[in-house]
Scaffold this active site. Structure first.
Site, PDB file in Angstrom:
ATOM      1  N   HIS A  85       0.820  -1.214   0.000  1.00 54.56           N
ATOM      2  CA  HIS A  85       0.000   0.000   0.000  1.00 54.56           C
ATOM      3  C   HIS A  85       0.854   1.264   0.000  1.00 54.56           C
ATOM      4  CE1 HIS A  85      -3.622  -2.421   1.767  1.00 54.56           C
ATOM      5  NE2 HIS A  85      -3.304  -2.773   0.534  1.00 54.56           N
ATOM      6  N   HIS A 242      -9.485  -1.299  -5.169  1.00 51.23           N
ATOM      7  CA  HIS A 242      -8.398  -1.678  -4.261  1.00 51.23           C
ATOM      8  C   HIS A 242      -7.427  -2.634  -4.953  1.00 51.23           C
ATOM      9  CE1 HIS A 242      -6.166  -2.006  -0.595  1.00 51.23           C
ATOM     10  NE2 HIS A 242      -6.030  -3.290  -0.896  1.00 51.23           N
ATOM     11  N   ASP A 246      -3.442  -2.252  -5.222  1.00 53.32           N
ATOM     12  CA  ASP A 246      -2.461  -3.310  -4.934  1.00 53.32           C
ATOM     13  C   ASP A 246      -1.540  -3.550  -6.134  1.00 53.32           C
ATOM     14  OD1 ASP A 246      -3.222  -3.931  -2.328  1.00 53.32           O
ATOM     15  OD2 ASP A 246      -4.548  -5.576  -2.934  1.00 53.32           O
ATOM     16  N   HIS A 269      -1.400 -10.657  -5.414  1.00 53.42           N
ATOM     17  CA  HIS A 269       0.025 -10.386  -5.213  1.00 53.42           C
ATOM     18  C   HIS A 269       0.930 -11.448  -5.847  1.00 53.42           C
ATOM     19  CE1 HIS A 269      -1.073  -7.101  -2.723  1.00 53.42           C
ATOM     20  NE2 HIS A 269      -1.629  -7.846  -1.797  1.00 53.42           N
TER      21      HIS A 269
HETATM   22 ZN   LIG Z   1      -4.241  -4.324  -0.520  1.00 57.21          ZN
END
Ligand SMILES: [Zn+2]
Length: 318
Positions: A85, A242, A246, A269
Protein backbone atom coordinates in the site's frame (compact mmCIF):
# COMPACT_ATOMS: atom_id res chain seq x y z
CA UNK A 1 6.59 23.20 -21.64
CA UNK A 2 8.61 20.72 -19.61
CA UNK A 3 6.32 17.88 -18.58
CA UNK A 4 6.57 16.99 -14.92
CA UNK A 5 5.87 13.42 -16.02
CA UNK A 6 9.22 13.41 -17.80
CA UNK A 7 11.16 14.23 -14.62
CA UNK A 8 11.90 12.21 -11.51
CA UNK A 9 10.17 13.19 -8.31
CA UNK A 10 10.57 12.74 -4.56
CA UNK A 11 8.70 13.96 -1.46
CA UNK A 12 8.90 17.58 -0.35
CA UNK A 13 9.78 16.56 3.22
CA UNK A 14 9.94 13.79 5.81
CA UNK A 15 6.79 12.06 7.07
CA UNK A 16 6.05 9.63 9.88
CA UNK A 17 3.12 7.22 10.08
CA UNK A 18 2.18 5.51 13.32
CA UNK A 19 -0.28 2.64 13.34
CA UNK A 20 -0.62 -1.08 13.83
CA UNK A 21 0.31 -4.06 11.71
CA UNK A 22 -2.81 -5.70 10.29
CA UNK A 23 -1.37 -9.18 10.89
CA UNK A 24 0.56 -8.73 14.16
CA UNK A 25 -1.70 -6.04 15.73
CA UNK A 26 1.60 -4.61 17.09
CA UNK A 27 2.24 -0.84 17.04
CA UNK A 28 4.58 0.12 14.18
CA UNK A 29 6.04 3.34 12.76
CA UNK A 30 7.07 4.09 9.21
CA UNK A 31 9.25 7.08 8.28
CA UNK A 32 9.41 8.19 4.63
CA UNK A 33 12.13 10.60 3.56
CA UNK A 34 13.09 12.30 0.30
CA UNK A 35 15.84 10.54 -1.69
CA UNK A 36 18.16 11.63 -4.52
CA UNK A 37 17.41 10.87 -8.18
CA UNK A 38 17.86 7.23 -9.28
CA UNK A 39 17.54 5.91 -5.70
CA UNK A 40 14.17 4.24 -6.34
CA UNK A 41 12.46 3.01 -3.17
CA UNK A 42 14.83 1.76 -0.48
CA UNK A 43 13.64 0.09 2.71
CA UNK A 44 15.41 -0.12 6.06
CA UNK A 45 14.18 -1.72 9.24
CA UNK A 46 15.13 -0.73 12.77
CA UNK A 47 15.10 -3.80 15.02
CA UNK A 48 14.07 -3.86 18.67
CA UNK A 49 17.70 -3.63 19.82
CA UNK A 50 18.10 -0.43 17.76
CA UNK A 51 20.16 -2.06 15.02
CA UNK A 52 19.33 -0.85 11.50
CA UNK A 53 19.19 -3.29 8.56
CA UNK A 54 19.22 -1.83 5.05
CA UNK A 55 18.65 0.27 3.08
CA UNK A 56 17.77 -2.34 0.49
CA UNK A 57 16.07 -1.67 -2.87
CA UNK A 58 12.40 -2.55 -3.24
CA UNK A 59 12.60 -4.88 -6.25
CA UNK A 60 10.80 -8.04 -7.34
CA UNK A 61 13.91 -10.16 -6.85
CA UNK A 62 13.77 -9.40 -3.09
CA UNK A 63 10.18 -10.62 -2.73
CA UNK A 64 10.11 -13.58 -0.38
CA UNK A 65 6.39 -14.03 0.18
CA UNK A 66 3.16 -13.00 -1.50
CA UNK A 67 0.62 -14.78 0.68
CA UNK A 68 -1.75 -12.21 2.24
CA UNK A 69 0.65 -9.35 1.51
CA UNK A 70 3.93 -8.61 -0.24
CA UNK A 71 7.07 -9.21 1.85
CA UNK A 72 10.63 -8.33 0.83
CA UNK A 73 13.97 -9.47 2.19
CA UNK A 74 16.45 -6.84 3.40
CA UNK A 75 19.29 -9.30 4.05
CA UNK A 76 20.64 -10.32 7.48
CA UNK A 77 17.55 -12.57 7.91
CA UNK A 78 15.35 -9.48 8.12
CA UNK A 79 12.26 -8.72 6.09
CA UNK A 80 9.51 -6.12 5.88
CA UNK A 81 5.92 -7.12 5.16
CA UNK A 82 2.79 -5.43 3.84
CA UNK A 83 4.75 -3.02 1.66
CA UNK A 84 2.21 -2.85 -1.19
CA UNK A 85 0.00 0.00 0.00
CA UNK A 86 2.77 2.48 0.80
CA UNK A 87 4.64 1.60 -2.39
CA UNK A 88 1.38 2.00 -4.33
CA UNK A 89 0.90 5.44 -2.73
CA UNK A 90 4.37 6.56 -3.82
CA UNK A 91 4.23 5.04 -7.29
CA UNK A 92 0.63 6.14 -7.84
CA UNK A 93 1.58 9.74 -7.10
CA UNK A 94 4.53 9.56 -9.44
CA UNK A 95 7.14 9.64 -6.66
CA UNK A 96 10.21 7.81 -7.98
CA UNK A 97 12.63 8.11 -5.09
CA UNK A 98 12.14 7.64 -1.34
CA UNK A 99 13.82 6.13 1.72
CA UNK A 100 11.44 4.14 3.92
CA UNK A 101 12.40 3.16 7.47
CA UNK A 102 10.16 0.75 9.33
CA UNK A 103 10.16 0.35 13.11
CA UNK A 104 8.43 -3.02 13.18
CA UNK A 105 7.95 -6.08 10.96
CA UNK A 106 5.09 -4.85 8.77
CA UNK A 107 3.97 -1.48 7.46
CA UNK A 108 1.06 0.14 9.30
CA UNK A 109 -2.33 -0.75 7.84
CA UNK A 110 -3.72 2.74 8.62
CA UNK A 111 -7.25 2.86 7.12
CA UNK A 112 -6.59 -0.03 4.70
CA UNK A 113 -6.18 2.29 1.70
CA UNK A 114 -3.57 4.82 0.53
CA UNK A 115 -5.67 7.83 1.61
CA UNK A 116 -3.68 8.67 4.76
CA UNK A 117 -0.44 8.63 2.72
CA UNK A 118 -2.07 11.03 0.23
CA UNK A 119 -3.22 13.42 2.95
CA UNK A 120 0.24 13.43 4.56
CA UNK A 121 2.18 13.84 1.31
CA UNK A 122 -0.09 16.81 0.54
CA UNK A 123 1.34 18.59 3.60
CA UNK A 124 4.94 18.37 2.30
CA UNK A 125 4.25 18.46 -1.44
CA UNK A 126 6.17 16.88 -4.28
CA UNK A 127 9.73 17.76 -5.20
CA UNK A 128 10.52 17.53 -8.89
CA UNK A 129 14.12 16.47 -9.54
CA UNK A 130 16.43 17.35 -12.40
CA UNK A 131 16.94 13.78 -13.65
CA UNK A 132 14.71 12.43 -16.39
CA UNK A 133 12.35 9.63 -15.43
CA UNK A 134 12.94 6.24 -17.00
CA UNK A 135 10.32 3.64 -17.85
CA UNK A 136 10.29 -0.10 -18.44
CA UNK A 137 8.78 -0.28 -21.90
CA UNK A 138 7.04 -3.59 -22.55
CA UNK A 139 8.12 -5.02 -25.92
CA UNK A 140 6.57 -8.51 -25.84
CA UNK A 141 3.47 -9.85 -24.13
CA UNK A 142 4.20 -11.89 -21.02
CA UNK A 143 1.36 -13.87 -19.42
CA UNK A 144 1.24 -15.98 -16.26
CA UNK A 145 -1.70 -18.21 -15.35
CA UNK A 146 -3.04 -20.06 -12.37
CA UNK A 147 -6.22 -22.05 -13.09
CA UNK A 148 -8.60 -19.51 -14.68
CA UNK A 149 -6.73 -16.51 -13.23
CA UNK A 150 -4.05 -14.65 -15.17
CA UNK A 151 -1.83 -11.57 -15.19
CA UNK A 152 -0.20 -10.14 -18.31
CA UNK A 153 2.06 -7.27 -19.34
CA UNK A 154 1.60 -6.17 -22.95
CA UNK A 155 3.03 -3.54 -25.32
CA UNK A 156 0.77 -0.46 -25.26
CA UNK A 157 1.13 3.24 -25.96
CA UNK A 158 0.43 4.49 -22.42
CA UNK A 159 0.26 3.21 -18.86
CA UNK A 160 -2.96 1.21 -18.49
CA UNK A 161 -4.21 -1.30 -15.95
CA UNK A 162 -7.19 -3.41 -17.04
CA UNK A 163 -8.25 -5.49 -14.09
CA UNK A 164 -11.22 -7.75 -13.46
CA UNK A 165 -12.31 -9.63 -10.37
CA UNK A 166 -15.06 -12.19 -9.97
CA UNK A 167 -16.18 -13.17 -6.49
CA UNK A 168 -18.91 -15.60 -5.57
CA UNK A 169 -20.47 -12.91 -3.37
CA UNK A 170 -23.33 -10.65 -4.43
CA UNK A 171 -21.80 -7.49 -2.90
CA UNK A 172 -18.71 -7.82 -5.12
CA UNK A 173 -19.63 -10.10 -8.03
CA UNK A 174 -17.85 -9.29 -11.26
CA UNK A 175 -16.12 -5.89 -11.38
CA UNK A 176 -13.80 -4.54 -14.06
CA UNK A 177 -11.81 -1.32 -14.15
CA UNK A 178 -9.68 0.12 -16.91
CA UNK A 179 -7.34 2.65 -15.36
CA UNK A 180 -5.14 4.96 -17.44
CA UNK A 181 -2.57 6.20 -14.97
CA UNK A 182 -1.94 9.77 -14.04
CA UNK A 183 -1.14 10.95 -10.50
CA UNK A 184 -4.37 12.90 -10.43
CA UNK A 185 -6.52 9.90 -11.39
CA UNK A 186 -4.67 7.77 -8.85
CA UNK A 187 -5.53 10.21 -6.05
CA UNK A 188 -9.16 10.61 -7.11
CA UNK A 189 -10.14 7.16 -8.36
CA UNK A 190 -7.91 4.66 -6.55
CA UNK A 191 -6.16 5.95 -3.42
CA UNK A 192 -9.20 5.78 -1.11
CA UNK A 193 -10.18 2.19 -1.93
CA UNK A 194 -9.82 -0.02 1.16
CA UNK A 195 -8.71 -3.59 1.49
CA UNK A 196 -11.45 -6.16 2.08
CA UNK A 197 -11.90 -9.60 3.51
CA UNK A 198 -14.42 -12.29 4.33
CA UNK A 199 -15.28 -13.13 7.93
CA UNK A 200 -15.00 -16.87 7.17
CA UNK A 201 -11.35 -16.33 6.13
CA UNK A 202 -10.61 -13.99 9.04
CA UNK A 203 -11.45 -16.72 11.53
CA UNK A 204 -9.02 -19.16 9.92
CA UNK A 205 -6.34 -16.49 9.54
CA UNK A 206 -6.58 -15.48 13.19
CA UNK A 207 -6.18 -19.07 14.32
CA UNK A 208 -2.97 -19.12 12.28
CA UNK A 209 -1.77 -15.86 13.86
CA UNK A 210 -2.63 -13.54 10.98
CA UNK A 211 -5.09 -10.64 10.59
CA UNK A 212 -4.96 -10.07 14.36
CA UNK A 213 -5.09 -6.30 13.79
CA UNK A 214 -7.81 -6.30 11.14
CA UNK A 215 -10.97 -4.41 12.05
CA UNK A 216 -13.77 -2.38 10.53
CA UNK A 217 -11.41 0.63 10.92
CA UNK A 218 -8.98 -0.77 8.33
CA UNK A 219 -10.93 -3.22 6.14
CA UNK A 220 -14.25 -3.78 4.46
CA UNK A 221 -15.57 -6.90 6.18
CA UNK A 222 -17.91 -9.20 4.27
CA UNK A 223 -20.13 -11.90 5.67
CA UNK A 224 -22.24 -13.92 3.23
CA UNK A 225 -23.79 -11.20 1.08
CA UNK A 226 -23.51 -8.40 3.58
CA UNK A 227 -21.01 -5.62 4.34
CA UNK A 228 -20.49 -5.43 8.12
CA UNK A 229 -19.11 -1.86 8.18
CA UNK A 230 -21.66 0.79 9.16
CA UNK A 231 -20.14 3.37 6.83
CA UNK A 232 -20.95 3.34 3.10
CA UNK A 233 -18.49 2.19 0.44
CA UNK A 234 -16.11 4.95 -0.70
CA UNK A 235 -16.65 3.98 -4.35
CA UNK A 236 -19.47 1.83 -5.68
CA UNK A 237 -16.86 -0.60 -7.05
CA UNK A 238 -14.33 -0.09 -4.23
CA UNK A 239 -13.23 -3.76 -4.41
CA UNK A 240 -11.78 -3.68 -7.94
CA UNK A 241 -10.30 -0.26 -7.22
CA UNK A 242 -8.40 -1.68 -4.26
CA UNK A 243 -7.07 -4.41 -6.55
CA UNK A 244 -5.80 -1.66 -8.88
CA UNK A 245 -4.15 -0.01 -5.84
CA UNK A 246 -2.46 -3.31 -4.93
CA UNK A 247 -1.32 -3.94 -8.53
CA UNK A 248 0.24 -0.46 -8.79
CA UNK A 249 2.23 -1.21 -5.62
CA UNK A 250 3.24 -4.67 -6.78
CA UNK A 251 4.27 -3.56 -10.27
CA UNK A 252 6.45 -0.78 -8.82
CA UNK A 253 8.75 -3.61 -7.73
CA UNK A 254 9.99 -3.57 -11.32
CA UNK A 255 12.28 -0.81 -10.01
CA UNK A 256 10.81 1.91 -12.21
CA UNK A 257 7.36 2.60 -13.71
CA UNK A 258 6.26 0.37 -16.59
CA UNK A 259 5.12 1.73 -19.93
CA UNK A 260 2.53 -0.59 -21.42
CA UNK A 261 -0.62 -2.41 -20.38
CA UNK A 262 -1.17 -4.63 -17.38
CA UNK A 263 -4.13 -7.01 -17.61
CA UNK A 264 -5.36 -9.24 -14.85
CA UNK A 265 -8.30 -11.54 -14.16
CA UNK A 266 -8.85 -12.81 -10.61
CA UNK A 267 -5.25 -11.85 -9.90
CA UNK A 268 -3.40 -10.91 -6.75
CA UNK A 269 0.03 -10.39 -5.21
CA UNK A 270 1.47 -13.75 -6.27
CA UNK A 271 0.49 -13.46 -9.97
CA UNK A 272 1.67 -9.82 -9.94
CA UNK A 273 5.08 -10.91 -8.66
CA UNK A 274 5.21 -13.79 -11.16
CA UNK A 275 4.43 -11.63 -14.17
CA UNK A 276 7.30 -9.31 -13.21
CA UNK A 277 9.77 -12.18 -12.91
CA UNK A 278 8.60 -13.54 -16.27
CA UNK A 279 9.06 -10.10 -17.83
CA UNK A 280 12.62 -9.80 -16.55
CA UNK A 281 13.45 -13.40 -17.52
CA UNK A 282 14.31 -12.24 -21.05
CA UNK A 283 15.93 -9.00 -22.23
CA UNK A 284 13.79 -9.24 -25.37
CA UNK A 285 10.63 -8.61 -23.32
CA UNK A 286 11.39 -5.01 -22.37
CA UNK A 287 13.70 -2.06 -22.71
CA UNK A 288 14.55 0.87 -20.44
CA UNK A 289 13.58 4.12 -22.12
CA UNK A 290 13.79 7.80 -21.20
CA UNK A 291 10.49 9.61 -20.66
CA UNK A 292 11.61 12.11 -23.29
CA UNK A 293 11.39 9.38 -25.90
CA UNK A 294 7.82 8.36 -25.04
CA UNK A 295 4.63 9.91 -26.39
CA UNK A 296 2.86 9.90 -23.02
CA UNK A 297 -0.87 9.79 -23.41
CA UNK A 298 -1.57 12.61 -20.96
CA UNK A 299 -0.60 16.26 -20.71
CA UNK A 300 1.01 18.20 -17.91
CA UNK A 301 -2.23 19.59 -16.48
CA UNK A 302 -3.42 16.13 -15.63
CA UNK A 303 -0.16 15.31 -13.86
CA UNK A 304 -0.73 17.40 -10.77
CA UNK A 305 -3.30 16.12 -8.29
CA UNK A 306 -5.60 18.66 -6.65
CA UNK A 307 -4.12 20.25 -3.52
CA UNK A 308 -0.56 18.99 -4.00
CA UNK A 309 2.16 21.60 -4.13
CA UNK A 310 4.77 20.78 -6.74
CA UNK A 311 8.05 22.40 -5.76
CA UNK A 312 10.45 23.63 -8.43
CA UNK A 313 7.93 22.83 -11.13
CA UNK A 314 6.46 26.32 -11.52
CA UNK A 315 9.92 27.85 -11.41
CA UNK A 316 11.19 25.55 -14.13
CA UNK A 317 8.44 26.23 -16.65
CA UNK A 318 9.75 28.61 -19.26
ZN1 LIG B 1 -4.24 -4.32 -0.52
Amino acid sequence: MQRISARQCTLGGQLEFDGIGVHSAEPVSLVIEPAPADTGYQFSRVLEDGRKVGPSPVVFSSVTRTTLCTTIDLGESTSVAMIEHVISALSGLGIDNAYLTLYGAECPILDGSADIYMQAIKTVGLQVQVATRKYIKILRTVTVRENDAFAALEPFNGRRLDLEIDFDCQVIGRQRMIFDWTPRRYVEDVSRARTFGFMRDAKILRQAGYALGSSLENSIALEDDRILNNTPLRYEDEFVRHKILDAIGDLALGGMPFYGKFRSYKGGHSLNALVLSSLFASDANYEIVSANDLPLAFDSLDDIPEGFEVKSYLRSVG
